[in-house]
Write a protein that holds these residues in place. Structure first.
Motif, mmCIF file in Angstrom:
data_model
loop_
_atom_site.group_PDB
_atom_site.id
_atom_site.type_symbol
_atom_site.label_atom_id
_atom_site.label_comp_id
_atom_site.label_asym_id
_atom_site.label_seq_id
_atom_site.Cartn_x
_atom_site.Cartn_y
_atom_site.Cartn_z
ATOM 1 N N LEU A 228 20.420 3.495 9.870
ATOM 2 C CA LEU A 228 18.700 3.826 9.058
ATOM 3 C C LEU A 228 18.865 5.287 7.979
ATOM 4 N N THR A 229 18.612 4.823 7.158
ATOM 5 C CA THR A 229 18.332 6.414 6.526
ATOM 6 C C THR A 229 16.940 6.289 6.043
ATOM 7 N N THR A 230 16.526 7.265 5.841
ATOM 8 C CA THR A 230 15.613 8.352 5.699
ATOM 9 C C THR A 230 15.406 9.739 5.245
ATOM 10 N N THR A 231 15.037 9.499 4.051
ATOM 11 C CA THR A 231 14.028 10.944 3.192
ATOM 12 C C THR A 231 13.656 12.184 3.622
ATOM 13 N N ASP A 232 12.458 11.519 4.644
ATOM 14 C CA ASP A 232 11.417 12.528 4.861
ATOM 15 C C ASP A 232 11.151 12.351 6.276
ATOM 16 N N LYS A 233 11.887 11.297 7.158
ATOM 17 C CA LYS A 233 11.544 11.563 8.343
ATOM 18 C C LYS A 233 12.021 11.363 9.803
ATOM 19 N N GLN A 234 13.296 12.780 9.374
ATOM 20 C CA GLN A 234 14.413 12.524 10.633
ATOM 21 C C GLN A 234 13.559 13.237 11.272
ATOM 22 N N GLU A 235 12.362 13.993 11.507
ATOM 23 C CA GLU A 235 12.065 14.267 13.112
ATOM 24 C C GLU A 235 11.591 13.627 13.679
ATOM 25 N N PHE A 236 10.867 12.346 12.998
ATOM 26 C CA PHE A 236 10.737 11.020 13.476
ATOM 27 C C PHE A 236 11.295 10.847 14.694
ATOM 28 N N TYR A 237 12.585 10.666 13.796
ATOM 29 C CA TYR A 237 13.890 9.938 14.532
ATOM 30 C C TYR A 237 14.850 10.456 15.450
ATOM 31 N N ARG A 238 14.575 11.251 15.102
ATOM 32 C CA ARG A 238 15.641 12.610 15.844
ATOM 33 C C ARG A 238 14.852 12.968 17.349
ATOM 34 N N HIS A 239 13.119 12.406 17.244
ATOM 35 C CA HIS A 239 12.265 12.321 18.300
ATOM 36 C C HIS A 239 12.579 11.534 19.132
ATOM 37 N N LEU A 240 13.046 10.413 18.810
ATOM 38 C CA LEU A 240 13.855 9.101 19.252
ATOM 39 C C LEU A 240 14.826 8.654 18.971
ATOM 40 N N LYS B 195 0.808 -1.051 -0.042
ATOM 41 C CA LYS B 195 0.114 -0.054 -0.114
ATOM 42 C C LYS B 195 0.468 1.352 0.192
ATOM 43 N N GLN B 196 1.577 0.935 0.796
ATOM 44 C CA GLN B 196 2.930 2.319 1.158
ATOM 45 C C GLN B 196 4.188 2.633 0.084
ATOM 46 N N TRP B 197 4.500 1.106 -0.638
ATOM 47 C CA TRP B 197 5.834 1.031 -1.454
ATOM 48 C C TRP B 197 5.177 -0.024 -2.872
ATOM 49 N N GLN B 198 5.062 0.267 -3.341
ATOM 50 C CA GLN B 198 4.347 -0.697 -4.807
ATOM 51 C C GLN B 198 5.126 -1.560 -4.919
ATOM 52 N N VAL C 173 -4.002 4.372 11.078
ATOM 53 C CA VAL C 173 -3.782 4.108 13.000
ATOM 54 C C VAL C 173 -2.763 5.094 13.085
ATOM 55 N N ARG C 174 -2.188 5.768 12.527
ATOM 56 C CA ARG C 174 -1.005 6.858 11.639
ATOM 57 C C ARG C 174 -1.374 7.741 13.386
ATOM 58 N N GLY C 175 -0.103 8.433 13.932
ATOM 59 C CA GLY C 175 -0.190 9.306 15.176
ATOM 60 C C GLY C 175 -0.702 9.185 16.622
ATOM 61 N N GLN C 176 -0.720 7.080 16.508
ATOM 62 C CA GLN C 176 -2.019 7.159 18.118
ATOM 63 C C GLN C 176 -0.130 6.759 18.870
ATOM 64 N N GLY C 177 0.824 6.382 18.021
ATOM 65 C CA GLY C 177 2.453 5.903 18.979
ATOM 66 C C GLY C 177 3.100 4.595 18.615
ATOM 67 N N PHE C 178 1.846 4.703 17.210
ATOM 68 C CA PHE C 178 2.684 2.549 17.273
ATOM 69 C C PHE C 178 4.263 3.435 16.654
ATOM 70 N N GLY C 179 4.337 3.677 15.459
ATOM 71 C CA GLY C 179 5.468 3.993 15.460
ATOM 72 C C GLY C 179 6.560 3.879 16.238
ATOM 73 N N LYS C 180 6.469 5.278 17.395
ATOM 74 C CA LYS C 180 7.647 4.545 18.514
ATOM 75 C C LYS C 180 6.955 3.219 18.913
ATOM 76 N N TYR C 181 6.052 2.619 19.373
ATOM 77 C CA TYR C 181 6.350 1.745 20.287
ATOM 78 C C TYR C 181 7.633 0.221 19.616
ATOM 79 N N LEU D 261 10.050 0.616 7.980
ATOM 80 C CA LEU D 261 9.291 0.516 9.074
ATOM 81 C C LEU D 261 8.044 1.039 8.526
ATOM 82 N N ILE D 262 6.738 0.896 9.096
ATOM 83 C CA ILE D 262 5.490 1.239 8.347
ATOM 84 C C ILE D 262 4.347 0.999 9.629
ATOM 85 N N VAL D 263 3.845 1.869 9.738
ATOM 86 C CA VAL D 263 2.008 2.134 10.273
ATOM 87 C C VAL D 263 1.067 1.811 9.362
ATOM 88 N N ASP D 264 0.543 0.854 10.177
ATOM 89 C CA ASP D 264 -0.499 1.772 9.026
ATOM 90 C C ASP D 264 -1.424 2.866 8.562
HETATM 91 C C1 LIG Z 1 6.864 7.620 9.936
HETATM 92 C C2 LIG Z 1 6.114 6.925 10.295
HETATM 93 C C3 LIG Z 1 6.329 5.405 10.974
HETATM 94 C C4 LIG Z 1 5.463 6.619 11.766
HETATM 95 O O1 LIG Z 1 4.201 6.107 12.702
HETATM 96 P P1 LIG Z 1 3.341 7.171 13.513
HETATM 97 O O2 LIG Z 1 2.705 5.916 14.181
HETATM 98 O O3 LIG Z 1 2.329 7.604 12.507
HETATM 99 O O4 LIG Z 1 4.427 7.440 14.931
HETATM 100 P P2 LIG Z 1 3.818 8.001 16.025
HETATM 101 O O5 LIG Z 1 2.754 8.215 16.801
HETATM 102 O O6 LIG Z 1 4.335 6.508 17.287
HETATM 103 O O7 LIG Z 1 5.038 9.208 16.455
HETATM 104 C C5 LIG Z 1 5.956 9.395 17.260
HETATM 105 C C6 LIG Z 1 6.102 10.215 17.658
HETATM 106 O O8 LIG Z 1 6.790 10.513 16.742
HETATM 107 C C7 LIG Z 1 5.866 12.231 15.966
HETATM 108 N N1 LIG Z 1 5.865 11.627 14.498
HETATM 109 C C8 LIG Z 1 5.207 11.187 13.916
HETATM 110 N N2 LIG Z 1 5.449 11.501 12.788
HETATM 111 C C9 LIG Z 1 6.093 12.359 12.669
HETATM 112 C C10 LIG Z 1 6.632 13.184 11.573
HETATM 113 N N3 LIG Z 1 6.976 12.630 10.127
HETATM 114 N N4 LIG Z 1 7.312 14.180 11.821
HETATM 115 C C11 LIG Z 1 7.778 14.280 13.093
HETATM 116 N N5 LIG Z 1 7.104 13.565 13.849
HETATM 117 C C12 LIG Z 1 6.710 12.631 13.858
HETATM 118 C C13 LIG Z 1 4.511 11.579 17.024
HETATM 119 O O9 LIG Z 1 4.486 13.123 16.548
HETATM 120 C C14 LIG Z 1 4.758 11.239 18.339
HETATM 121 O O10 LIG Z 1 5.422 12.268 19.364
HETATM 122 P P3 LIG Z 1 4.948 11.882 20.528
HETATM 123 O O11 LIG Z 1 6.018 10.915 21.252
HETATM 124 O O12 LIG Z 1 6.109 13.761 21.328
HETATM 125 O O13 LIG Z 1 3.651 12.423 21.112
HETATM 126 C C15 LIG Z 1 4.822 6.456 9.577
HETATM 127 O O14 LIG Z 1 3.864 7.668 9.526
HETATM 128 C C16 LIG Z 1 4.508 6.010 8.483
HETATM 129 O O15 LIG Z 1 4.063 4.347 8.793
HETATM 130 N N6 LIG Z 1 4.310 6.584 7.400
HETATM 131 C C17 LIG Z 1 4.851 6.115 5.841
HETATM 132 C C18 LIG Z 1 5.670 4.716 6.086
HETATM 133 C C19 LIG Z 1 7.011 6.378 6.268
HETATM 134 O O16 LIG Z 1 7.257 7.135 5.866
HETATM 135 N N7 LIG Z 1 7.880 4.907 7.130
HETATM 136 C C20 LIG Z 1 9.466 5.441 7.521
HETATM 137 C C21 LIG Z 1 10.504 5.360 6.555
HETATM 138 S S1 LIG Z 1 12.019 5.875 6.712
#
Ligand SMILES: CC(C)(COP(=O)(O)OP(=O)(O)OC[C@H]1O[C@@H](n2cnc3c(N)ncnc32)[C@H](O)[C@@H]1OP(=O)(O)O)[C@@H](O)C(=O)NCCC(=O)NCCS
Length: 192
Positions: free
Chosen positions: A120-132, A28-31, A93-101, A87-90
């Motif tokens: 890991l490498t990423t093109t656009d999720k640096q903020e998400f990973y920095r957060h972790l 669904k995400q990456w054909q 259900v995104r934005g509910q903490g599952f990616g972090k979990y 890494l992928i979350v459906d």
């Molecule tokens: C990236 C992805 C895995 C995040 O999963 P998620 O379940 O939506 O993220 P979470 O709800 O666990 O977020 C955890 C924290 O990161 C933050 N966050 C989530 N996505 C973010 C983003 N794109 N940019 C910045 N912060 C982000 C959330 O606000 C949350 O912060 P908090 O702990 O202060 O509440 C999900 O969006 C996804 O599957 N995306 C498509 C596939 C993809 O891009 N994968 C990564 C490839 S490198």
């Protein structure tokens, strides 16, 4: 990590009935062709590549919420380091903490297995990973000049538990350019 009731991260190869659902989630995400997707998912094993699946499990049914695939670090034969390939979350259900979990559980698991560093490498999720707790590191791959700072030097300079020479001055992070689609790929690292 056999499923219990509630949310849990399970090994795909221990739960092969999840393979088809994971393939659909990823596609669904990456054909990609379903055959090649299934082929790569079927390779999951304890000795890498390792696929972990987040499921919401109740007595009669389960729902696949996410997937992560962990490999040996591909750029260097480093026994302390693993690489998160995807890494992928459906979407629903995104934005509910599952990616972090998923990330935190995976870190706990690979740490238990004796690894010290995750890349890991990423093109656009640096903020998400920095957060972790991940930070960008200088891969220094310049596709035009074909020069590359060896990954081993990065890892030996980054990992606190390995003998390290005095670190050289660190240049600012320099992303590599993927020429095929012009996306900037950033290498990130965390010592766990
Ligand atoms: C990236 C992805 C895995 C995040 O999963 P998620 O379940 O939506 O993220 P979470 O709800 O666990 O977020 C955890 C924290 O990161 C933050 N966050 C989530 N996505 C973010 C983003 N794109 N940019 C910045 N912060 C982000 C959330 O606000 C949350 O912060 P908090 O702990 O202060 O509440 C999900 O969006 C996804 O599957 N995306 C498509 C596939 C993809 O891009 N994968 C990564 C490839 S490198």
């Amino acid at each position: 990590m056999k499923p219990t009731i509630g949310y849990c991260l399970v090994k795909l190869h221990d739960n092969p009935e999840l393979i088809d659902g994971c393939a659909l989630l990823l596609n669904k995400q990456w054909q990609r062709s379903l055959t090649s997707r299934l082929h790569s998912l079927n390779k999951s094993c304890d000795d890498f590549p390792l696929s972990l699946v987040l499921i919401n499990n109740n007595k009669t049914d389960y729902q696949i919420l996410g997937h992560i695939r962990v490999k040996r670090e591909p750029l260097v034969n480093n026994r302390h380091t693993v690489f998160i390939e995807s890494l992928i979350v459906d979407e629903c259900v995104r934005g509910q903490g599952f990616g972090k979990y998923i990330m935190l559980e995976t870190e706990r698991l690979v740490k238990q297995m004796g690894f010290l560093t995750i890349t890991l490498t990423t093109t656009d999720k640096q903020e998400f990973y920095r957060h972790l707790g991940y930070r960008e590191v200088n891969l220094s791959v310049d596709c035009n000049q074909m020069s590359c700072r060896p990954m081993s030097s990065i890892l030996s300079a980054e990992s606190p538990q390995m003998p390290t020479p005095p670190p050289p001055p660190v240049p600012p992070p320099m992303p590599s350019i993927n020429k095929s689609n012009n996306l900037v790929k950033v290498l990130m690292l965390k010592n766990i």
